[in-house]
Each structure stands twice: as structure tokens, then as C-alpha cells.
Design a protein around this motif. Structure first.
Motif, PDB file in Angstrom:
ATOM      1  N   LEU A  31     -10.884 -15.173 -48.298  1.00 55.24           N
ATOM      2  CA  LEU A  31     -10.827 -16.262 -49.279  1.00 55.24           C
ATOM      3  C   LEU A  31      -9.673 -16.108 -50.262  1.00 55.24           C
ATOM      4  CD1 LEU A  31     -14.614 -16.761 -50.130  1.00 55.24           C
ATOM      5  CD2 LEU A  31     -13.252 -17.768 -48.292  1.00 55.24           C
ATOM      6  N   LEU A  32      -9.015 -14.948 -50.227  1.00 60.05           N
ATOM      7  CA  LEU A  32      -7.917 -14.682 -51.158  1.00 60.05           C
ATOM      8  C   LEU A  32      -6.601 -15.225 -50.599  1.00 60.05           C
ATOM      9  CD1 LEU A  32      -8.735 -10.976 -52.132  1.00 60.05           C
ATOM     10  CD2 LEU A  32      -9.212 -13.037 -53.470  1.00 60.05           C
ATOM     11  N   LEU A  33      -5.778 -15.754 -51.479  1.00 60.20           N
ATOM     12  CA  LEU A  33      -4.450 -16.213 -51.105  1.00 60.20           C
ATOM     13  C   LEU A  33      -3.455 -15.141 -51.532  1.00 60.20           C
ATOM     14  CD1 LEU A  33      -6.222 -18.851 -51.241  1.00 60.20           C
ATOM     15  CD2 LEU A  33      -4.094 -20.069 -51.635  1.00 60.20           C
ATOM     16  N   GLN A  34      -3.194 -14.218 -50.618  1.00 56.45           N
ATOM     17  CA  GLN A  34      -2.414 -13.026 -50.950  1.00 56.45           C
ATOM     18  C   GLN A  34      -1.001 -13.361 -51.418  1.00 56.45           C
ATOM     19  OE1 GLN A  34      -3.702 -10.199 -51.246  1.00 56.45           O
ATOM     20  NE2 GLN A  34      -5.607 -10.302 -50.098  1.00 56.45           N
ATOM     21  N   ASP A  35      -0.389 -14.388 -50.838  1.00 59.63           N
ATOM     22  CA  ASP A  35       0.974 -14.744 -51.247  1.00 59.63           C
ATOM     23  C   ASP A  35       1.024 -15.123 -52.722  1.00 59.63           C
ATOM     24  OD1 ASP A  35       1.887 -14.255 -48.734  1.00 59.63           O
ATOM     25  OD2 ASP A  35       1.931 -16.350 -48.099  1.00 59.63           O
ATOM     26  N   ASN A  36      -0.002 -15.816 -53.189  1.00 56.82           N
ATOM     27  CA  ASN A  36      -0.039 -16.200 -54.608  1.00 56.82           C
ATOM     28  C   ASN A  36      -0.359 -15.014 -55.503  1.00 56.82           C
ATOM     29  OD1 ASN A  36       0.590 -18.792 -53.936  1.00 56.82           O
ATOM     30  ND2 ASN A  36      -1.454 -19.628 -54.279  1.00 56.82           N
ATOM     31  N   ILE A  37      -1.198 -14.117 -55.012  1.00 64.82           N
ATOM     32  CA  ILE A  37      -1.553 -12.940 -55.819  1.00 64.82           C
ATOM     33  C   ILE A  37      -0.328 -12.089 -56.090  1.00 64.82           C
ATOM     34  CG2 ILE A  37      -2.883 -10.788 -55.796  1.00 64.82           C
ATOM     35  CD1 ILE A  37      -5.094 -12.267 -54.341  1.00 64.82           C
ATOM     36  N   THR A  38       0.578 -12.013 -55.138  1.00 71.75           N
ATOM     37  CA  THR A  38       1.790 -11.206 -55.333  1.00 71.75           C
ATOM     38  C   THR A  38       2.714 -11.797 -56.389  1.00 71.75           C
ATOM     39  OG1 THR A  38       2.946 -12.390 -53.559  1.00 71.75           O
ATOM     40  CG2 THR A  38       1.710 -10.409 -52.947  1.00 71.75           C
ATOM     41  N   GLN A  39       2.488 -13.042 -56.779  1.00 70.84           N
ATOM     42  CA  GLN A  39       3.355 -13.679 -57.772  1.00 70.84           C
ATOM     43  C   GLN A  39       2.802 -13.591 -59.193  1.00 70.84           C
ATOM     44  OE1 GLN A  39       4.880 -17.634 -56.597  1.00 70.84           O
ATOM     45  NE2 GLN A  39       3.922 -17.303 -54.611  1.00 70.84           N
ATOM     46  N   LEU A  40       1.676 -12.917 -59.370  1.00 68.86           N
ATOM     47  CA  LEU A  40       1.027 -12.895 -60.684  1.00 68.86           C
ATOM     48  C   LEU A  40       1.773 -12.043 -61.702  1.00 68.86           C
ATOM     49  CD1 LEU A  40      -2.751 -12.736 -59.676  1.00 68.86           C
ATOM     50  CD2 LEU A  40      -1.362 -14.715 -60.307  1.00 68.86           C
ATOM     51  N   SER A  41       2.702 -11.230 -61.269  1.00 64.75           N
ATOM     52  CA  SER A  41       3.468 -10.419 -62.221  1.00 64.75           C
ATOM     53  C   SER A  41       4.572 -11.210 -62.905  1.00 64.75           C
ATOM     54  CB  SER A  41       4.081  -9.212 -61.496  1.00 64.75           C
ATOM     55  OG  SER A  41       4.946  -9.647 -60.461  1.00 64.75           O
ATOM     56  N   GLN A  42       4.839 -12.410 -62.409  1.00 64.74           N
ATOM     57  CA  GLN A  42       5.878 -13.240 -63.009  1.00 64.74           C
ATOM     58  C   GLN A  42       5.323 -13.995 -64.216  1.00 64.74           C
ATOM     59  OE1 GLN A  42       7.452 -15.757 -59.934  1.00 64.74           O
ATOM     60  NE2 GLN A  42       7.751 -14.058 -58.505  1.00 64.74           N
ATOM     61  N   PRO A  43       6.046 -14.024 -65.332  1.00 68.71           N
ATOM     62  CA  PRO A  43       5.546 -14.668 -66.553  1.00 68.71           C
ATOM     63  C   PRO A  43       5.656 -16.185 -66.498  1.00 68.71           C
ATOM     64  CG  PRO A  43       7.731 -13.814 -66.932  1.00 68.71           C
ATOM     65  CD  PRO A  43       7.368 -13.396 -65.540  1.00 68.71           C
ATOM     66  N   SER A  44       4.897 -16.792 -65.612  1.00 76.56           N
ATOM     67  CA  SER A  44       4.964 -18.241 -65.429  1.00 76.56           C
ATOM     68  C   SER A  44       3.686 -18.890 -65.938  1.00 76.56           C
ATOM     69  CB  SER A  44       5.149 -18.567 -63.951  1.00 76.56           C
ATOM     70  OG  SER A  44       4.983 -19.951 -63.717  1.00 76.56           O
ATOM     71  N   TYR A  45       3.827 -20.111 -66.456  1.00 76.52           N
ATOM     72  CA  TYR A  45       2.667 -20.873 -66.889  1.00 76.52           C
ATOM     73  C   TYR A  45       2.181 -21.844 -65.819  1.00 76.52           C
ATOM     74  CZ  TYR A  45       3.014 -19.109 -71.658  1.00 76.52           C
ATOM     75  OH  TYR A  45       3.012 -18.292 -72.764  1.00 76.52           O
ATOM     76  N   LEU A  46       2.792 -21.793 -64.634  1.00 80.71           N
ATOM     77  CA  LEU A  46       2.337 -22.652 -63.549  1.00 80.71           C
ATOM     78  C   LEU A  46       1.096 -22.040 -62.900  1.00 80.71           C
ATOM     79  CD1 LEU A  46       5.754 -23.493 -61.847  1.00 80.71           C
ATOM     80  CD2 LEU A  46       4.393 -24.956 -63.352  1.00 80.71           C
ATOM     81  N   PRO A  47      -0.015 -22.778 -62.865  1.00 82.51           N
ATOM     82  CA  PRO A  47      -1.251 -22.236 -62.291  1.00 82.51           C
ATOM     83  C   PRO A  47      -1.088 -21.952 -60.792  1.00 82.51           C
ATOM     84  CG  PRO A  47      -1.678 -24.211 -63.586  1.00 82.51           C
ATOM     85  CD  PRO A  47      -0.200 -24.146 -63.393  1.00 82.51           C
ATOM     86  N   LEU A  48      -1.753 -20.903 -60.339  1.00 89.06           N
ATOM     87  CA  LEU A  48      -1.756 -20.523 -58.925  1.00 89.06           C
ATOM     88  C   LEU A  48      -3.186 -20.324 -58.459  1.00 89.06           C
ATOM     89  CD1 LEU A  48       1.082 -17.813 -58.913  1.00 89.06           C
ATOM     90  CD2 LEU A  48       1.247 -20.121 -57.970  1.00 89.06           C
ATOM     91  N   ILE A  49      -3.488 -20.834 -57.270  1.00 91.14           N
ATOM     92  CA  ILE A  49      -4.804 -20.582 -56.677  1.00 91.14           C
ATOM     93  C   ILE A  49      -4.773 -19.198 -56.052  1.00 91.14           C
ATOM     94  CG2 ILE A  49      -6.520 -21.358 -55.008  1.00 91.14           C
ATOM     95  CD1 ILE A  49      -5.271 -24.131 -55.158  1.00 91.14           C
ATOM     96  N   ILE A  50      -5.683 -18.332 -56.446  1.00 92.25           N
ATOM     97  CA  ILE A  50      -5.708 -16.993 -55.853  1.00 92.25           C
ATOM     98  C   ILE A  50      -6.943 -16.770 -54.981  1.00 92.25           C
ATOM     99  CG2 ILE A  50      -4.291 -16.014 -57.689  1.00 92.25           C
ATOM    100  CD1 ILE A  50      -6.786 -14.789 -58.881  1.00 92.25           C
ATOM    101  N   ALA A  51      -7.900 -17.688 -55.032  1.00 91.40           N
ATOM    102  CA  ALA A  51      -9.061 -17.630 -54.133  1.00 91.40           C
ATOM    103  C   ALA A  51      -9.621 -19.035 -54.009  1.00 91.40           C
ATOM    104  CB  ALA A  51     -10.119 -16.673 -54.656  1.00 91.40           C
ATOM    105  N   SER A  52     -10.010 -19.414 -52.811  1.00 89.09           N
ATOM    106  CA  SER A  52     -10.537 -20.763 -52.595  1.00 89.09           C
ATOM    107  C   SER A  52     -11.787 -20.694 -51.726  1.00 89.09           C
ATOM    108  CB  SER A  52      -9.478 -21.659 -51.953  1.00 89.09           C
ATOM    109  OG  SER A  52      -9.098 -21.145 -50.695  1.00 89.09           O
ATOM    110  N   SER A  53     -12.425 -21.851 -51.588  1.00 94.52           N
ATOM    111  CA  SER A  53     -13.650 -21.964 -50.783  1.00 94.52           C
ATOM    112  C   SER A  53     -14.723 -20.989 -51.261  1.00 94.52           C
ATOM    113  CB  SER A  53     -13.346 -21.737 -49.296  1.00 94.52           C
ATOM    114  OG  SER A  53     -12.345 -22.606 -48.842  1.00 94.52           O
ATOM    115  N   LEU A  54     -14.842 -20.827 -52.563  1.00 97.86           N
ATOM    116  CA  LEU A  54     -15.814 -19.872 -53.112  1.00 97.86           C
ATOM    117  C   LEU A  54     -17.230 -20.413 -52.983  1.00 97.86           C
ATOM    118  CD1 LEU A  54     -13.934 -18.932 -56.413  1.00 97.86           C
ATOM    119  CD2 LEU A  54     -14.035 -17.590 -54.300  1.00 97.86           C
TER     120      LEU A  54
END
Length: 646
Positions: free
Chosen positions: A148-171
Motif C-alpha cells: 500500500l506504500l508508494l515508495q517513490d513518493n516516500i523517497t521524496q520526503l526529505s525535500q522541503p516542499s509544500y506540495l502534498p504527496l500520497i505515501i500510502a493508499s487504499s487504506l
């Protein structure tokens, strides 16, 4: 002892300063000026006049600068700073539109939306310390299944961005509730409701419907302002081709929030407009019958894969479009499984590949009715022309064989089609020293008239054009001239001629009607949210220009294929059918591709059917049984299709 005079004493009442005892001081400095000899009063006057003036100038300058700044901020930049201030208390939120349904020609739902939850991160609001961030994310995601994790988006969490990212879906609901207790305002994570796509058509229709997926960073940049990184969009199939129609129009909410980011008041709303519903030309029941029959035949003949195309030849509507092997669409959405997705991507049988419109194959003998039609139309032969088949013909020193040892004897065009006599087509295609054939130029021109060598224009992505070889191509690419033997090969669907199953269905549609070349289509109606119906245009690409006599002769030859020829097993069906088998050679050490192309009813065609099995063997043995099952279904349930009959 004389009294010392204090040199710093100032005498009052206008007395002079005793400069004689002050070294370096002399009242003579004032000579020639109007000041005269300065006294105490004149010194006080000088001091009292200059100090306030300087002070006033400094204060005045400060006030001018302050006023200028105020005018600049409130006047020239007033709108900008007013917006910033409003932004501190007013939040603009996007309201996602409900994605449109996809239904078959009977109204059966094939794709719809189900309520779900997802975990969204705002990278800039997460702990900026790397260790603390990792610890926080690890604690939150500990119970979230890996798929359920979106690994590609999780790797981008270290960037100081205010754009929301989905990191898990279909919960699941229970997991979403648990995560809500761990995240919230100020944590950089939030759980929000979402709509996930569910597909109910099974593997049979996967290549037609396609699937949706998260917007990638590349797609986000390429279509700036259209999507957010938390959106989904169609990736393949009709979900991709009709993305703008299915997606709808997002709405907007303008809400007031407090210092904690909690919603306090709604200022304005613009409601979302739901996506349109697609009503397909596909019949789910026929699609399933075709898929199951193809699957059995591929397995029984140890083939690699296969295709089935069923068209209405009168308008180009696609009744079934099947590719095998296939896959479950839901593994990409509601039942996401990274393990299964990886298996699909690495499978040597390429289950994600749509063979019906993307596979390019030698046509084998299914091309022979087209070659016969060209020869009749160009008067290379007449219906009564005959050639003796003794087992093959020579082109120079090379022998081109019939499939039947010893040949077929005296053969006319009807027998040539019914029994698939290679010698007949060698001669009408490439000629001989004594017989003038069509030649490669006229052959290639007729192939193109029938839609070969170019895409059909079906409303799906990934269609291939096939290939019609020419002498110029051979000279440029292979640095060799064109030989008569090359024309012989092309005349029986071998050599460098490549077609897709969909192209062959379009070509046969032209043969069995009055020569009209249709554009195949999958979407019949687009139903808007207000129930208005927008019909998809049904395009004709023109007419291949065959006479009624030519068409009649070719159709009679294909009818004899079923009554006395290579597809006799179809003669016992409750409806009359016609067609042509094909066995396309693929090399010395591999089995041929098995083909069948046909139509029913033979006297007034309502459907055209093309089926092909990769490395399936003989067309009469491997492909014809598939056609039999589909024609049998049609004989019983044709009325449910509600076809336009001409």
C-alpha cells in the motif's frame, strides 16, 4: 603668590572670554566677520540655533522615509500583502470530481469508484532533522502493508516542499482510524478520504479498460496546473484515452482556518463536476466467451499468447477485443500488490501487452482473399481462370512450395481460397515467365487500400501500424533489390508483410460489405452528468473500390472454405459462416502462428471475427475451434447485441 586665573571661567553679563590664557584661542579669528568678538551670549546663540535644526532635519527625513514605505506597502503593493495576510487565514482547497463510470453495451458496470482512505504527507511540515523524521515515519508506517506504500513518493520526503504527496493508499477503514490517532495538524501527515477505482470486468477486458494510477512527477510538470501530485489519472486503455472525459472538473472550497489550521468558516465553494459515463460497444458476455475460448486454445496448443477481435463490419463497432495472457486490473488500484505487479512486468509472456492492436505478425494465408480481390479487380484473372498446382513453382533457382505435397491439381480462384493453394497466389501475385501477375507495386497499393501498413485509428493507445514492404524499402534498408520470390512470399502472407489482428478485422469488414473501410471504435455513448448523451462519431475511411462481382467471388471462395475447405469443422454450426484459415511460418525452429478470419451470417454479415494464436500451429486446428465457440454464442445470443444490420 599671585592668584592663578582659571582659563575656563566664563564671565557673565557679556564679559569677554579671557583668551590670553587659553593656548591656541584668539578672538582675532572673528575679525572681519559680523560676529565681532564673541561673548557668552553669542556662543549660546550659535549652539541654540544649530542643534534643533539638525534634529528637525533628521526627524523630518525619518518621517518622509516612513511615509514613503507606508505608501509603497499599502498602495503599490497593497494587493500583494493583502493576499498574503488573507492567505494566513484563508485556505483554498481542491474538491476532487467523481470519476465517470465505464459500462458495456448492456449497461453492466465495468469500472466504478469505491470509498477508501489515503495517507498524505507535506514534506516541508515533517521534522526537518533527518533522524527525527525517519523515526516519526517509521512509527507511523509500521502497520501499513508494504504493497500500500508508494515508495517513490516516500523517497521524496526529505525535500522541503509544500506540495502534498500520497505515501500510502487504499487504506482499510480500521487502519485509517488508527493512523488518525498518530497524525494530524502540525505533524506533516494527514489521513484523508479518497475514491479508489475498482474494475469488475475481470481479466477478459483488462486491455480495453486499462487502469488509473498516481500522477507522476513528470506528468505533474508536463501538465502544470492540471493535476496535483495527490491526483490519479488514466495510465493505459480507455482510462487513458478518455482521461479528460472521465476525470470531470475539480471544484474549489475557500475556507477560513484558525492559527492551528482548523477549519472555522466556509467563504465560497465551486462544486466539482463529475466525470462522464462511457457506454462501450463491447458486450461483456461475448468478451468473456472469447477470452475463455482463447485461453483454452493457447494452453492446449502450447502457444505463447493470442488475440480475438469481433467487429460489426457495417459500422466498425468493436463487440469484443481480447488479448491473452491478461491480468487483474485491481492489482494496480484497490488491491495493489507490488509483488504481482513486478511479476507482470517481468513475465516472458508479456501479459500487459495488447496483442490485438499492438502485435505485428505475418498474416499467413488470411491475406489471400485480399490478394484474390486485387487480382480480380485488376483483371489479372477472371473467376474462371485456372492454374495447375503440382506442388510448387520456381523463381530462378529457388523453389516455392505448396503446403500439400504433390499439389492441388487444377485450381480456380474459389478452390484457391477454400483450400489455400499457394501456387495460385504465387502466380497471381508475382507472375512467372509466362504469366503476368500483380507485381509488388499493385499488391502493396491494394494492401494499403485495405488499411494495412497504417493504424486503424481505434480509440486506444499503443496501436501499431504493421508493415507493407516495397522494393524501395528493401534497397534502402537491406541494400538489395527486390526479387520475384519476395513477391511470392508477400502474396501468401509471409516475408516482411506484418499485420495486427485488428487490421485484419478491418480488412475483412471491407471484403464482406460493399468495400467500405471502417474505423473501429469502442465507445458508443458519452453520457454527461446531466444525462445528455454525446455519441461518438462513426467514421468511414472511404471505399476500397471493388466491384460487386469481385466481392461476390471472394465471398463465395470464403464460404467454400467452410463447406469444403480448410475450415469444414464450422459447417455444422446453426448459422452459415465463411472465412479463411492461416498458418504463418515464423522460422525453422518455432511453430507457426495460427490464424482464422471469418464472418457470419455468410449471406448478410453482422460480425467479423479474427483470431490468432502466437506459435499455435496450424490455423485449422488451433484457431478454428475458437471461432466455432464464438459463432455458436452468436447464433444463440445475436439479438442481445442489437446490431445495425445492412
Amino acid at each position: 603668590m599671585p592668584r592663578q586665573t582659571d582659563p575656563f571661567i566664563i564671565k557673565e553679563w557679556g564679559g569677554n572670554i579671557s583668551d590670553r590664557n587659553v593656548q591656541g584661542w584668539s578672538w582675532r579669528l572673528f575679525e572681519g566677520t559680523s560676529l565681532g568678538e564673541p561673548g557668552v551670549g553669542s556662543l549660546r546663540q550659535v549652539i541654540s540655533q544649530r542643534a534643533p535644526l539638525i534634529l528637525i532635519l533628521v526627524l523630518g527625513l525619518a518621517l518622509v522615509l516612513l511615509a514613503s514605505r507606508v505608501i509603497w506597502l499599502q498602495g503599490w503593493q497593497g494587493n500583494y500583502w493583502r493576499g498574503v495576510a488573507e492567505g494566513n487565514r484563508i485556505r483554498i482547497e481542491t474538491v476532487n470530481a467523481s470519476r465517470g463510470l465505464i459500462v458495456d453495451r448492456q449497461g453492466k458496470i465495468l469500472a466504478h469508484n469505491v470509498a477508501s482512505f489515503r495517507l498524505v504527507a507535506v514534506p516541508a511540515e515533517l521534522p526537518q532533522d533527518e533522524i527525527k523524521r525517519e523515526e516519526f515515519l517509521t512509527s507511523v508506517l509500521a502497520d501499513v502493508p508494504t504493497e500500500l506504500l508508494l515508495q517513490d513518493n516516500i523517497t521524496q520526503l526529505s525535500q522541503p516542499s509544500y506540495l502534498p504527496l500520497i505515501i500510502a493508499s487504499s487504506l482499510p477503514h480500521e487502519l485509517a482510524l488508527k493512523l488518525m490517532t498518530l497524525v494530524g495538524e502540525g505533524t506533516g501527515l494527514r489521513v484523508e478520504p479518497a475514491a479508489e477505482r475498482r474494475y469488475d470486468g475481470g481479466e477478459a477486458i483488462a486491455h480495453v479498460i486499462g487502469y488509473v494510477g498516481p500522477v507522476s512527477p513528470e506528468e505533474y510538470k508536463a501538465e502544470a496546473g492540471v493535476y496535483k501530485l495527490t491526483d490519479t489519472k488514466g495510465k493505459v486503455g480507455l482510462e487513458a484515452s478518455y482521461e479528460t472525459v472521465l476525470r470531470g472538473q475539480p471544484g474549489v472550497r475557500q475556507v477560513e482556518v484558525d492559527a492551528s489550521g482548523l477549519e472555522r468558516k466556509i467563504f465560497a465553494t465551486k462544486p466539482a463536476v463529475a466525470g462522464a459515463k462511457l457506454k462501450l460497444t463491447i458486450d461483456s458476455s461475448l468478451q468473456q466467451v472469447a477470452y475463455e475460448s482463447l485461453k483454452r486454445a493457447v494452453v492446449a496448443n502450447a502457444g505463447k499468447g493470442g488475440s480475438v477481435v469481433v467487429l460489426n463490419p457495417n459500422d466498425g463497432s468493436v463487440l469484443a477485443l481480447v488479448s491473452y495472457p491478461s491480468f487483474d486490473l485491481n492489482v494496480f488500484t484497490i488491491e495493489r500488490s507490488s509483488e504481482i505487479i513486478n511479476q507482470l512486468l517481468t513475465d516472458d509472456s508479456h501479459p500487459l501487452f495488447n496483442r490485438s492492436l499492438g502485435g505485428e505478425y505475418p498474416s499467413g494465408s488470411t491475406i489471400k482473399p485480399v490478394v484474390a480481390a486485387a487480382a480480380l479487380q485488376e483483371r489479372v484473372i477472371t473467376p474462371s481462370t485456372t492454374f495447375m498446382s503440382t506442388g510448387g513453382v520456381y523463381a530462378g533457382q529457388q523453389f516455392f512450395a505448396d503446403w500439400k505435397a504433390g499439389g492441388h491439381g487444377l485450381t480456380n480462384v474459389y478452390k484457391a481460397i477454400a483450400e489455400s493453394v499457394n501456387t495460385f497466389f504465387y502466380l497471381i501475385g508475382g507472375g512467372s515467365d509466362k504469366i503476368t501477375g500483380l507485381g509488388i507495386t499493385r499488391l502493396s497499393n491494394y494492401f494499403k487500400k485495405f488499411g494495412l501498413g497504417k493504424i486503424t485509428g481505434i480509440n486506444l493507445l499503443g496501436e501499431q501500424s504493421g508493415f507493407v514492404p516495397t522494393p524501395l524499402w528493401k534497397q534502402e534498408v537491406m541494400q538489395d533489390r527486390w526479387y520475384r520470390g519476395d513477391t511470392y512470399n508477400v502474396s501468401i502472407g509471409q516475408g516482411n508483410l506484418l499485420v495486427t489482428p485488428l487490421q485484419m478485422a478491418v480488412a475483412y469488414s471491407a471484403l464482406v460489405t460493399d468495400g467500405q473501410l471502417v474505423r473501429p471504435y469502442l465507445v458508443d455513448d458519452i453520457i454527461l452528468p446531466d444525462d445528455q448523451v454525446k455519441q461518438e462519431s462513426k467514421l468511414l475511411y472511404g471505399n476500397v473500390g471493388l466491384s460487386a462481382q469481385t466481392l461476390a467471388v471472394v465471398k463465395q471462395g470464403m464460404r467454400q472454405t467452410v463447406t469444403v475447405g480448410s475450415a469444414r469443422s464450422l459447417s455444422s454450426l446453426p448459422i452459415s459462416v465463411a472465412g479463411k484459415t492461416g498458418t504463418a511460418q515464423t522460422g525453422l525452429n518455432t511453430k507457426p502462428h495460427a490464424w482464422f478470419a471469418g464472418y457470419a451470417p455468410a449471406d448478410k454479415p453482422e460480425i467479423v471475427l479474427v483470431t490468432m494464436i502466437e506459435y499455435g500451429g496450424e490455423g485449422s486446428q488451433a484457431a478454428v475451434p475458437i471461432a466455432r465457440e464464438i459463432f455458436s454464442w452468436f447464433a444463440q445470443d445475436s439479438e442481445r447485441l442489437g446490431l445495425d444490420k445492412k
